[in-house]
Design an enzyme around this catalytic site. Structure first.
Site, PDB file in Angstrom:
ATOM      1  N   GLU A 240       9.518 -14.923  -9.188  1.00  0.00           N
ATOM      2  CA  GLU A 240       8.768 -13.686  -8.953  1.00  0.00           C
ATOM      3  C   GLU A 240       8.112 -13.114 -10.195  1.00  0.00           C
ATOM      4  OE1 GLU A 240      10.477 -10.341  -6.282  1.00  0.00           O
ATOM      5  OE2 GLU A 240      12.137 -11.324  -7.282  1.00  0.00           O
TER       6      GLU A 240
ATOM      7  N   LYS B 268      14.371 -14.558  -8.704  1.00  0.00           N
ATOM      8  CA  LYS B 268      13.964 -13.597  -9.747  1.00  0.00           C
ATOM      9  C   LYS B 268      13.021 -14.277 -10.737  1.00  0.00           C
ATOM     10  CE  LYS B 268      14.737 -10.622  -8.346  1.00  0.00           C
ATOM     11  NZ  LYS B 268      15.416 -10.063  -7.242  1.00  0.00           N
TER      12      LYS B 268
ATOM     13  N   TRP C 181      -2.410  -2.903  -1.670  1.00  0.00           N
ATOM     14  CA  TRP C 181      -1.949  -4.294  -1.767  1.00  0.00           C
ATOM     15  C   TRP C 181      -2.738  -5.007  -0.678  1.00  0.00           C
ATOM     16  CZ3 TRP C 181       0.470  -7.818   1.528  1.00  0.00           C
ATOM     17  CH2 TRP C 181       1.042  -8.927   0.920  1.00  0.00           C
TER      18      TRP C 181
ATOM     19  N   CYS D 295       0.833  -1.193   0.000  1.00  0.00           N
ATOM     20  CA  CYS D 295       0.000   0.000   0.000  1.00  0.00           C
ATOM     21  C   CYS D 295       0.881   1.261   0.000  1.00  0.00           C
ATOM     22  CB  CYS D 295      -0.945   0.098   1.193  1.00  0.00           C
ATOM     23  SG  CYS D 295      -2.102  -1.257   1.321  1.00  0.00           S
TER      24      CYS D 295
ATOM     25  N   HIS E  28      21.653 -35.348  -3.494  1.00  0.00           N
ATOM     26  CA  HIS E  28      21.120 -35.858  -2.220  1.00  0.00           C
ATOM     27  C   HIS E  28      19.598 -35.801  -2.179  1.00  0.00           C
ATOM     28  CE1 HIS E  28      25.152 -36.268  -0.680  1.00  0.00           C
ATOM     29  NE2 HIS E  28      25.420 -35.048  -1.115  1.00  0.00           N
TER      30      HIS E  28
ATOM     31  N   LYS F 249       6.457  -3.919  -3.414  1.00  0.00           N
ATOM     32  CA  LYS F 249       7.873  -3.614  -3.210  1.00  0.00           C
ATOM     33  C   LYS F 249       8.308  -3.659  -1.755  1.00  0.00           C
ATOM     34  CE  LYS F 249      11.792  -2.086  -4.858  1.00  0.00           C
ATOM     35  NZ  LYS F 249      12.508  -3.156  -5.543  1.00  0.00           N
TER      36      LYS F 249
ATOM     37  N   ARG G 251       4.064  -0.038  -4.864  1.00  0.00           N
ATOM     38  CA  ARG G 251       3.760  -0.481  -3.502  1.00  0.00           C
ATOM     39  C   ARG G 251       2.470  -1.285  -3.427  1.00  0.00           C
ATOM     40  NH1 ARG G 251       6.743   2.246   0.287  1.00  0.00           N
ATOM     41  NH2 ARG G 251       5.274   1.555   1.866  1.00  0.00           N
TER      42      ARG G 251
ATOM     43  N   ASN H 294      -1.886   2.593   5.480  1.00  0.00           N
ATOM     44  CA  ASN H 294      -0.948   1.537   5.089  1.00  0.00           C
ATOM     45  C   ASN H 294      -0.505   0.866   6.366  1.00  0.00           C
ATOM     46  OD1 ASN H 294       1.175  -0.007   3.986  1.00  0.00           O
ATOM     47  ND2 ASN H 294       2.620   1.668   4.261  1.00  0.00           N
ATOM     48  N   GLY H 295      -0.639  -0.462   6.436  1.00  0.00           N
ATOM     49  CA  GLY H 295      -0.234  -1.190   7.642  1.00  0.00           C
ATOM     50  C   GLY H 295      -1.301  -2.185   8.033  1.00  0.00           C
TER      51      GLY H 295
ATOM     52  N   GLU I 114      19.344 -16.461  -5.826  1.00  0.00           N
ATOM     53  CA  GLU I 114      18.787 -15.201  -6.303  1.00  0.00           C
ATOM     54  C   GLU I 114      18.243 -15.350  -7.730  1.00  0.00           C
ATOM     55  OE1 GLU I 114      17.780 -12.608  -5.072  1.00  0.00           O
ATOM     56  OE2 GLU I 114      17.748 -11.123  -6.671  1.00  0.00           O
TER      57      GLU I 114
END
Ligand code: F6R
Length: 604
Positions: free
Chosen positions: A476, A473, A74, A2, A492, A599, A27, A100-101, A469
C-alpha cells in the site's frame, strides 16, 4: 472515497469550509473544490491536485459568502481533472452540488436530460444531480421538494450537499448508503462525511438515516422524511476531540497512529464488560462467519485461528465482496461478524444486509456508521480517529476486540485459555512500548531494503494473518510487490520465485511450553526459513524466541521472549507497520496518502 462538507453559519465561510475539507483529505486527494453563495451568486473554485497545491493556485479559503459546500475527490467516474472536480453546477450556475458515492443509473438519467436540452460538462456520474435538481425546479417544485423528487429518481449510493442561489439561507443534504453526519455548533451548522471535519467547532452530532432530507440553517437544523414530515432526531455527543485529528508533532498521521497503539490497547480493553454481555446471549451459536475486507479481513482471520483452536465453534472468514456466494448455510444459530474500521465499506455493508437470517455482530471503530445500524450487536473498538489511509491502530484494536470476544466465547469451554488470555493481553501495551523504543533498528533495516523489488512475509498458525497484513502494508504505502504466505506453503510453488533479489520477512514467535497455545510452530518456521535461505533470499527474522537460531539471517529484530505465539499477532504487526512506514519515507513517498487509495471504500 470522496469527502463532502457543507456549512451555514457566522464564521468566514471560505476558511471554515477549507479547514473542514482539509480534515477529510484522507478520503480522497485527486481534486478539491468549494462553492459558496455570495450576494445571490454561486462562487466556485475547484481544480485537480492535492488540497495544498490547489490552494496555492486558487486560494480556496478566500471564497466569500454566507454558506457553502466543499468536496475532496477520489475519482470513480472520469479522470481527475478540473472539469470532473466537484462541486458540479447546472447550466446557468444557479445550483451547485457535491456528491460522494456512485449513481448507478446515471447514464439513463443523463441521456434523458440531454434529450431535454441539458448540457453536460464533465464525465462524472455526479453531474446528473445538478441538472436533475434544475429540472424539478423548472417543473415547479421548490428547492427542498426538488431534492426529494430528485432522490426518488436516483439508484445507487450517495451523500449529497446542494446549494441554490434562490435559496440563500440553506444548505440541503441527503444520503443513501454513504456516510453523512450533521454537526451542530454555536457558530453554525455542518454536514460532513466524517466527524473530524467539524470537531474544531462541535462534538454535538446527528446521524441521519438514509433518505432523510437535512435542511441546514444558520441557527438550526431540520430533518424531514420524504413525505415532508419533520422528524425528531437524537443529538449525540462524540467522545473525540480536535487534537485527536491532528498530527501532534509527528511527521505523519501514520507514525502518530503507530505510536498511539499502547494506549489504544488499554482503551479497547475497556469494552470487556460490553463484550461479556454480548457473549452471554450467544450460547446457542454453533457456527461463526467473519466477513471483512483488507486489513480488517486479516484481523478476522486471526479470529478464525483463535476460535478453531480454543473453542469448538466452526469458523470461516469470507471477503465481504465474496459473501453473497456463502449465504445458503446461514441460520439462526450462525453468528456473522462484520469487521470494519469505518463501518461504511460498501462491500461489508451490502454483506450485512444479506445475513439477516443469522445473528449479526459488528466490530467497528466509527460511532453511528452504517454497518453499526444494521447489526444486532456492536463492539466499538475505541481506537479514536484514524486519519492515515493505511490502517494501523484500528487493526490492533480490532485484534484486541476479537481476542476478548474469543476469550468470552471460550470461557465455559476452556477456562485455562480465559485466564491466560486476559493476563497476557494486559501486558501487550508494555511489549509494544518496548519495541517502539527499538525503532532505530527497524529504521536501519528499512533503509537497507528500501530498493528491494520483492518481499515475502512468512508466518505459521496464529501469526500467518500478520504476515498477510505485513505484506499489505508494504504494498500500500511503498508500492513494492509483497506477498504473505503460511511458511509451510512456500515450497508448494512460490519457492520458484525466490533468489538473491528477494527479501523474506520471517515471523517466528516464541513457543512457551507452559502456554496452552504451544503448537510448536517455531521449529517448523525456522526450517522453512532455512529453505528460503538456501535459495539465497535475504532473511529478516522477527522473533521473540530467546535461543533462536540466528546465525543464518541477514537482519534480526528481537522482541521480549514473553511474547509467545498466543499473543504474537497483537505485537508483531507493530515492527511490520514501522518497516513499511520507514521504507515509504526513504523512498520519498507520502505514507498518509498512498496513490490510488482512499480511507473509506464506499463503492462496490
Ligand atoms: C489497509 C486498509 C484497507 C481496509 C479495507 C476495509 O490499510 O485500510 O485494506 O482495511 O478497505 O476497510 P474497513 O475496515 O473500513 O471496512
Amino acid at each position: 472515497m470522496c469527502g463532502i462538507v457543507g456549512y451555514v453559519g457566522i464564521g468566514k465561510v471560505g476558511s471554515v469550509l477549507f479547514d473542514s475539507v482539509k480534515k477529510l483529505e484522507y478520503r480522497g486527494y485527486d481534486s478539491v473544490g468549494i462553492a459558496t453563495l455570495s450576494e445571490g451568486k454561486i462562487e466556485l473554485r475547484k481544480d485537480n491536485g492535492k488540497i495544498d497545491d490547489v490552494d496555492k493556485k486558487i486560494h480556496l479559503g478566500d471564497v466569500k459568502g454566507n454558506l457553502g459546500i466543499a468536496h475532496v475527490r477520489w475519482a470513480t467516474h472520469g479522470r481527475p481533472n478540473k472539469i470532473n472536480s466537484h462541486p458540479h453546477t447546472n447550466n446557468d450556475d444557479t445550483i451547485a452540488i457535491v456528491h460522494n458515492g456512485i449513481i448507478e443509473n446515471y447514464e439513463e438519467l443523463k441521456t434523458n436530460l440531454i434529450s431535454k436540452g441539458y448540457i453536460f460538462k464533465s464525465e462524472t456520474d455526479s453531474e446528473v444531480i445538478a441538472h436533475l435538481l434544475e429540472k424539478f425546479i423548472n417543473d415547479g417544485f421548490d428547492f427542498q421538494d426538488s431534492m426529494i423528487e430528485m432522490v426518488k429518481s436516483l439508484d445507487g449510493s450517495y451523500a449529497i450537499g446542494a446549494i441554490y442561489n434562490n435559496n440563500p439561507d440553506e444548505v440541503l443534504a441527503i444520503k443513501n448508503e454513504s456516510p453523512l453526519v450533521v454537526g451542530l455548533s454555536e457558530d453554525g451548522n455542518f454536514i460532513a462525511s466524517d466527524v473530524p471535519a467539524f470537531l474544531k467547532h462541535t462534538k454535538k452530532v446527528i446521524f441521519p438515516q438514509d433518505k432523510e432530507l437535512i435542511i441546514l440553517k444558520k441557527d438550526k437544523v431540520i430533518v424531514k422524511d420524504l413525505n415532508g414530515k419533520i422528524l425528531d432526531k437524537n443529538i449525540q455527543t462524540i467522545e473525540w476531540n480536535e487534537k485527536m485529528a491532528q498530527k501532534e508533532g509527528y511527521n505523519h498521521f501514520m507514525l502518530k497512529e503507530i505510536n498511539q497503539q499502547p494506549n489504544v490497547v488499554v482503551n479497547t480493553l475497556k469494552a470487556k464488560k460490553d463484550i461479556e454481555n454480548i457473549v452471554s446471549n450467544l450460547n446457542d451459536i454453533n457456527k461463526i462467519y467473519f466477513v471483512a475486507c483488507g486489513t480488517s479481513y486479516h484481523a478476522a482471520l486471526t479470529g478464525k485461528y483463535l476460535l478453531e483452536v480454543f473453542t469448538n465453534i466452526k469458523t470461516d472468514v469470507i471477503y465481504s465482496s465474496e459473501f453473497k456466494y456463502f449465504t445458503n448455510t446461514l441460520d439462526e444459530n450462525t453468528l456473522t461478524i462484520f469487521v470494519s474500521q469505518s463501518g461504511e465499506t460498501a462491500d461489508t455493508l451490502s454483506a450485512i444486509k444479506m445475513s439477516k437470517v443469522s445473528r449479526t455482530l459488528a466490530i467497528v471503530n466509527i460511532l453511528g456508521s452504517s454497518i453499526t445500524r444494521e447489526a444486532d450487536n456492536v463492539i466499538y473498538t475505541k481506537a479514536g480517529p484514524e486519519i492515515g489511509v493505511a490502517a494501523t491502530k484500528t487493526y490492533l484494536s480490532q485484534l484486541v476486540s476479537i481476542y476478548l470476544l474469543v476469550t468470552y466465547l471460550s470461557k465455559n469451554k476452556n477456562n485455562k485459555f480465559y485466564h491466560e488470555m486476559i493476563s497476557q493481553i494486559e501486558k501487550v501495551p508494555r511489549y509494544i512500548n518496548d519495541l517502539l523504543s527499538d525503532e532505530d533498528k527497524i529504521k536501519e533495516i528499512a533503509h537497507k531494503y528500501k530498493d528491494t523489488k520483492e518481499f515475502f512475509f512468512l508466518g505459521r498458525g496464529f501469526i500467518y494473518p500478520t504476515a498477510l497484513e505485513g505484506a499489505l502494508k508494504l504494498k500500500e504505502i511503498t508500492y513494492i510487490h509483497a506477498e504473505g504466505y503460511p511458511s509451510g506453503e512456500l515450497k508448494h510453488g512460490p519457492l520458484a520465485l525466490i533468489d538473491e533479489n528477494v527479501a523474506v520477512v520471517v515471523l517466528a514467535p516464541n513457543e512457551n511450553s507452559k502456554s496452552i497455545s504451544n503448537l510448536d510452530s517455531y521449529k517448523d518456521t525456522i526450517n522453512n526459513m532455512e529453505e528460503v535461505k538456501s535459495r539465497a533470499a535475504k532473511i529478516i527474522l522477527l522473533t521473540s524466541h530467546e535461543n533462536g537460531k540466528y546465525n543464518n539471517v541477514d537482519d534480526l529484530f528481537t522482541m521480549d521472549n514473553q511474547v509467545d505465539e498466543l499473543i504474537s499477532p497483537i505485537v508483531y504487526v507493530v515492527p511490520l507497520q514501522l518497516l513499511s512506514y520507514y521504507i515509504s519515507i526513504y523512498k520519498g513517498l507520502d505514507p498518509d496518502k498512498p496513490r490510488n487509495l482512499a480511507k473509506c471504500v464506499t463503492v462496490k
